[in-house]
Design a protein around this motif. Sequence first.
Motif, PDB file in Angstrom:
ATOM      1  N   ALA A   1      -1.939   5.419 -11.586  1.00 39.18           N
ATOM      2  CA  ALA A   1      -2.869   4.309 -11.809  1.00 39.18           C
ATOM      3  C   ALA A   1      -2.104   2.992 -11.748  1.00 39.18           C
ATOM      4  CB  ALA A   1      -3.549   4.460 -13.164  1.00 39.18           C
ATOM      5  N   THR A   2      -2.497   2.116 -10.820  1.00 45.53           N
ATOM      6  CA  THR A   2      -1.743   0.898 -10.548  1.00 45.53           C
ATOM      7  C   THR A   2      -2.643  -0.322 -10.653  1.00 45.53           C
ATOM      8  OG1 THR A   2      -0.322   2.123  -9.022  1.00 45.53           O
ATOM      9  CG2 THR A   2      -0.284  -0.276  -8.847  1.00 45.53           C
ATOM     10  N   GLY A   3      -2.098  -1.366 -11.246  1.00 46.14           N
ATOM     11  CA  GLY A   3      -2.750  -2.667 -11.249  1.00 46.14           C
ATOM     12  C   GLY A   3      -1.851  -3.668 -10.557  1.00 46.14           C
TER      13      GLY A   3
ATOM     14  N   LYS B   1       0.841  -1.216   0.000  1.00 43.18           N
ATOM     15  CA  LYS B   1       0.000   0.000   0.000  1.00 43.18           C
ATOM     16  C   LYS B   1       0.867   1.255   0.000  1.00 43.18           C
ATOM     17  CE  LYS B   1      -3.572   2.439   2.618  1.00 43.18           C
ATOM     18  NZ  LYS B   1      -2.769   3.662   2.826  1.00 43.18           N
ATOM     19  N   ALA B   2       1.963   1.223   0.770  1.00 40.49           N
ATOM     20  CA  ALA B   2       2.838   2.400   0.827  1.00 40.49           C
ATOM     21  C   ALA B   2       3.428   2.708  -0.538  1.00 40.49           C
ATOM     22  CB  ALA B   2       3.948   2.170   1.847  1.00 40.49           C
ATOM     23  N   VAL B   3       3.703   1.678  -1.339  1.00 42.67           N
ATOM     24  CA  VAL B   3       4.249   1.904  -2.675  1.00 42.67           C
ATOM     25  C   VAL B   3       3.206   2.574  -3.561  1.00 42.67           C
ATOM     26  CG1 VAL B   3       5.249   0.809  -4.710  1.00 42.67           C
ATOM     27  CG2 VAL B   3       5.846  -0.024  -2.425  1.00 42.67           C
ATOM     28  N   ILE B   4       1.949   2.154  -3.450  1.00 43.50           N
ATOM     29  CA  ILE B   4       0.893   2.824  -4.218  1.00 43.50           C
ATOM     30  C   ILE B   4       0.764   4.274  -3.766  1.00 43.50           C
ATOM     31  CG2 ILE B   4      -1.577   2.832  -4.727  1.00 43.50           C
ATOM     32  CD1 ILE B   4      -1.499  -0.224  -4.451  1.00 43.50           C
ATOM     33  N   ASP B   5       0.877   4.505  -2.459  1.00 41.22           N
ATOM     34  CA  ASP B   5       0.858   5.889  -1.965  1.00 41.22           C
ATOM     35  C   ASP B   5       2.023   6.689  -2.539  1.00 41.22           C
ATOM     36  OD1 ASP B   5      -1.457   5.669  -0.420  1.00 41.22           O
ATOM     37  OD2 ASP B   5      -0.365   4.938   1.334  1.00 41.22           O
TER      38      ASP B   5
ATOM     39  N   GLY C   1       2.168  10.144  -4.873  1.00 42.05           N
ATOM     40  CA  GLY C   1       2.662  11.345  -4.211  1.00 42.05           C
ATOM     41  C   GLY C   1       2.288  11.479  -2.755  1.00 42.05           C
ATOM     42  N   ARG C   2       1.856  10.373  -2.120  1.00 48.64           N
ATOM     43  CA  ARG C   2       1.414  10.457  -0.728  1.00 48.64           C
ATOM     44  C   ARG C   2       2.400   9.827   0.256  1.00 48.64           C
ATOM     45  NH1 ARG C   2      -3.291   8.554  -3.462  1.00 48.64           N
ATOM     46  NH2 ARG C   2      -2.871   6.468  -2.640  1.00 48.64           N
ATOM     47  N   ALA C   3       3.483   9.227  -0.211  1.00 47.13           N
ATOM     48  CA  ALA C   3       4.480   8.604   0.659  1.00 47.13           C
ATOM     49  C   ALA C   3       5.863   8.967   0.149  1.00 47.13           C
ATOM     50  CB  ALA C   3       4.293   7.083   0.696  1.00 47.13           C
ATOM     51  N   ARG C   4       6.860   8.730   0.993  1.00 48.01           N
ATOM     52  CA  ARG C   4       8.225   9.114   0.654  1.00 48.01           C
ATOM     53  C   ARG C   4       9.033   7.924   0.157  1.00 48.01           C
ATOM     54  NH1 ARG C   4      10.201  13.370   5.391  1.00 48.01           N
ATOM     55  NH2 ARG C   4       8.551  14.929   5.018  1.00 48.01           N
TER      56      ARG C   4
ATOM     57  N   THR D   1      -8.124  -2.332   1.554  1.00 45.04           N
ATOM     58  CA  THR D   1      -7.916  -1.077   2.277  1.00 45.04           C
ATOM     59  C   THR D   1      -8.612   0.083   1.590  1.00 45.04           C
ATOM     60  OG1 THR D   1      -5.893  -0.379   1.108  1.00 45.04           O
ATOM     61  CG2 THR D   1      -5.627  -1.896   2.986  1.00 45.04           C
ATOM     62  N   GLY D   2      -9.003  -0.100   0.321  1.00 37.39           N
ATOM     63  CA  GLY D   2      -9.620   0.977  -0.434  1.00 37.39           C
ATOM     64  C   GLY D   2      -8.653   2.048  -0.884  1.00 37.39           C
ATOM     65  N   VAL D   3      -7.353   1.728  -0.961  1.00 36.83           N
ATOM     66  CA  VAL D   3      -6.345   2.732  -1.293  1.00 36.83           C
ATOM     67  C   VAL D   3      -6.628   3.373  -2.648  1.00 36.83           C
ATOM     68  CG1 VAL D   3      -4.795   0.986  -2.278  1.00 36.83           C
ATOM     69  CG2 VAL D   3      -3.866   3.170  -1.479  1.00 36.83           C
ATOM     70  N   GLU D   4      -6.520   4.678  -2.702  1.00 36.66           N
ATOM     71  CA  GLU D   4      -6.752   5.413  -3.942  1.00 36.66           C
ATOM     72  C   GLU D   4      -5.576   5.227  -4.885  1.00 36.66           C
ATOM     73  OE1 GLU D   4      -7.732   9.987  -5.451  1.00 36.66           O
ATOM     74  OE2 GLU D   4      -7.567   9.514  -3.306  1.00 36.66           O
ATOM     75  N   GLY D   5      -5.861   4.971  -6.138  1.00 37.91           N
ATOM     76  CA  GLY D   5      -4.825   4.761  -7.148  1.00 37.91           C
ATOM     77  C   GLY D   5      -4.720   3.324  -7.579  1.00 37.91           C
ATOM     78  N   LEU D   6      -5.211   2.398  -6.759  1.00 38.43           N
ATOM     79  CA  LEU D   6      -5.242   0.988  -7.163  1.00 38.43           C
ATOM     80  C   LEU D   6      -6.485   0.783  -8.005  1.00 38.43           C
ATOM     81  CD1 LEU D   6      -4.003  -1.839  -7.016  1.00 38.43           C
ATOM     82  CD2 LEU D   6      -5.338  -2.239  -4.930  1.00 38.43           C
ATOM     83  N   GLU D   7      -6.297   0.664  -9.319  1.00 32.97           N
ATOM     84  CA  GLU D   7      -7.421   0.622 -10.245  1.00 32.97           C
ATOM     85  C   GLU D   7      -7.933  -0.790 -10.495  1.00 32.97           C
ATOM     86  OE1 GLU D   7      -8.900   3.310 -11.295  1.00 32.97           O
ATOM     87  OE2 GLU D   7      -7.429   4.628 -10.355  1.00 32.97           O
ATOM     88  N   THR D   8      -7.042  -1.783 -10.397  1.00 37.72           N
ATOM     89  CA  THR D   8      -7.467  -3.157 -10.662  1.00 37.72           C
ATOM     90  C   THR D   8      -6.497  -4.109  -9.986  1.00 37.72           C
ATOM     91  OG1 THR D   8      -8.171  -4.712 -12.397  1.00 37.72           O
ATOM     92  CG2 THR D   8      -6.148  -3.474 -12.812  1.00 37.72           C
TER      93      THR D   8
END
Length: 670
Positions: free
Chosen positions: A205-207, A175-179, A183-186, A224-231
Motif C-alpha cells: 500500500a503506497t501513498g 510506477k515501476a517502484v510501486i510494482d 512484487g510485480r517488478a525486479r 495509469t491506474g496502477v494497483e497498490g497506489l492507494e492515495t
Amino acid sequence: MEIRARGTRWSSRTLVAAASAALLGVLLTPTGAQGAQPGPGSAPGGRPVKESQPVYSYDDAIRESVWVDTGIDGDEDGRTDRVAVDVIRPGEPAEQGRRIPVIMDASPYYSCCGRGNESQKKTYDADGRPVGFPLYYDNYFVPRGYAFVAVDLAGTNRSDGCVDVGGRSDIQSAKAVIDWLNGRARGYATRTGTERVRADWTTGATGMIGKSYDGTVANGVAATGVEGLETIVPISAISSWYDYYFQQGAPLYDSGPEWLSDYVESPEARDRCQAVQQRLIDEAPRTGDWTGLWNERDYVRNAHKVRASVFAVHGGQDLNVRAKHLGQWWEALSDAGVEHKIWLSQTGHVDPFDFRRATWVPTLHRWFDHYLLGYENGIEREPMADIERAPDQWSTDRVWPPRTTEPTALRPGTGTAPGVGTLSRTPARPGATETFTDDPRRSEIDWAAAAELPTPDKAAFLTGPLSRDLRLSGAGTVTVTATPSTPTAHLSAVLVDLGPDTIRDYAASGEGITTLTERTCWGPSTTADSSCYRETAARTADVDYTVFSRGWADLGTYASAGHGKPLTPGKPYTLTIDLAANDHVVPAGHRLALIVAGTDQGLIDPPSTTPTLTLDLSRTSARLPLVGGAQAFARATAGPVPPRSAAPESRQHGVAEPRRTPPIPGDSSR
C-alpha cells in the motif's frame, strides 16, 4: 470550464473497513496493513480517534538503496533502465514479521536542486548508504510505522535513463517502484549487478506525495491506474504539461521542456540522452500546436483510470504551476467519482508545510493513517475543502465548489469613457465595441491599477459597488469576438476585485511567506538528518485591488485549441478563454471587474506583432462560477451599498509586478 463535485467512488479497502467498524463498533486494522500500534488522538473538535504512534526507533531504522528495473530503455544503451530507490523503514516490524505501508516522493530534484523551503538534498555515507532524506516525511512517519521511499527519476542523481519531462520515462520511474513494492517488478542491490532485492517488508500500500514536479509525477502515476497506489497528495502539481508551457496556443516562459530536462538530469545523462533532448525540441514546437508529445503528458484524459484517493493542495495565486492545472484535474476527478479533498491557499507556489504547518502535518498524518493503514478516523467524512479567505484565516466547504454554484453569464457594456465599460447581466446593444492595442510592456497589475481609467492597452468592464458579498468558486470562461489588425494576436482575460484588502504578497520573494529564524521539529533527528525546519509567517500586502483569476490564449486557435492559424486582419474571430480555478469573495462595497487585453507582461511571451483589437461587445461574455448563480449576482448588484471603511495609511496600490517565474516547477525558494 465549470467544475463541480460529484459523488465519491469508495475503494474496497474503505468499504470493508467502514462496514466492519459499523457492525462491530471497534477499530479494525485490515490484515497486512500493520503500522505502529494505534493510540489515542483527536479529530477537529476534540473527538477522540485512533492514530499511529511514534513507537519505533528512528536511529535504528533500516536505510538502504535499491535499483528497480523500469522495463524501458530510455537512453537506448541496449539494457533496460534502473532507477535508484532510497528507502528508510523501521526495523522492528520486519523483526516481528509485520508488514508496513509506504510513503513515496519521486523527484528529479534530489541532487540538482534540493527539496523544500531549505533546498535539502539527499546525502550518503562513504559506502553509498543513504543517511540524509530531504523533508520531514521520514522523521515524522517512520517512527509511526511507515516506510519512506525517495525515488530518483530516470536520468537524475543515481538513476539510469533519461528525463523526458512528464513522459513515459518519468511516470514509469515511479510506477515501476510501486510494482516492485507489490512484487510485480525486479529490484537489485546495485545499479548494474544481478543480486535481487525483494520488498517483502511492505504491504504494498503506497501513498505518493510531492510538490510541483514531484506532485505532477504522482498525478501521472495515478492516471495509469496502477494497483497498490492507494492515495496521492499532489501539491502545486501539473495536470497537463502542455498547459505548463502554453495556454491555448499562447507560449509561456520562452522555452520548452528540453530546458527543464537539461536542468535536472545528471551530468552523465546529458551525454547519453541527446536523442531524448532533441525529441523534446522537435515534438514541442513553440507554435503552441498540440502534438503527440503533449498527448502523452496529459494526465487529465486518463483521470477515469485513477484508483487512488487524491488530496490536492494548490495556491490560488500560483503563477508557476497555475491554478488551471488544479481546476481541470479536479473536474476530471469529480466526473470519475474519485475520492478527493482540497486545500486552496492565497499563496503562490508554496508547500502547506510552509504556510499552515501546525494544521497540515496532523491532517496529513490522519490522511495516511486512513488510506494506508485503514484506520477509521473519519477524515474522509470531513469537509472536502479548506479555503484561505485572508492570510491565515480559513473556511471549509462540505463540497467544493458548493452545490449552489452555477455558471452565470455576465455581459460587458459600453460606459461613459472609452475602454471603461459596465459588467452586468444585460447584453450590449448590437454594434457596441471597445478597442485596445497590445502593449507587451504592460501587465495585469497595470491594467487593474487603471481599471477605472481609459488607457489604450486594455478594455475594462466593471460592476457598480456591490451591496452584498459575491463569491466565485471554481473556474470560469470568457468568450470574446475580436477583430485583429495583424495576422497574429494574443489575448488575456483577468478577473479583479476592486477594493481595499490585505492579502498574501504572492508576487514577492517567498510568494506569500517570510522564512523566520526559529525552528520547529517534526520527529526525531540524527546527525545526518534533522527534523527541525525554519518557521514561516505570512508575508502580506495592503492593496487596492486583487487579480484573482486569469487566462490567456492565442487568437489563432479560434478554430482548434490544438492548432493555430494565421488571422485575416479586419476579420472577426470568436474564441473562449479558460480562466484559472480559484475561490474568491468580492466583498460588499467592492466592485468586480473583467479586463480583456493583449500580452500579460511577464506571464506570456509577447507576439511578433502588436495588434489593435476591436471587441464586439454583443458577442462577448464571461461565464463565471457564482455561488448562488444569477440570483446572487442580482442581489449583490441591487440595494444600498454599505459604508466603505477607511483604508490603512500604508496601503499600496497593489502587489508588485509578478516575477518572471523560471520554467522550473520546483520550490518557491528558486
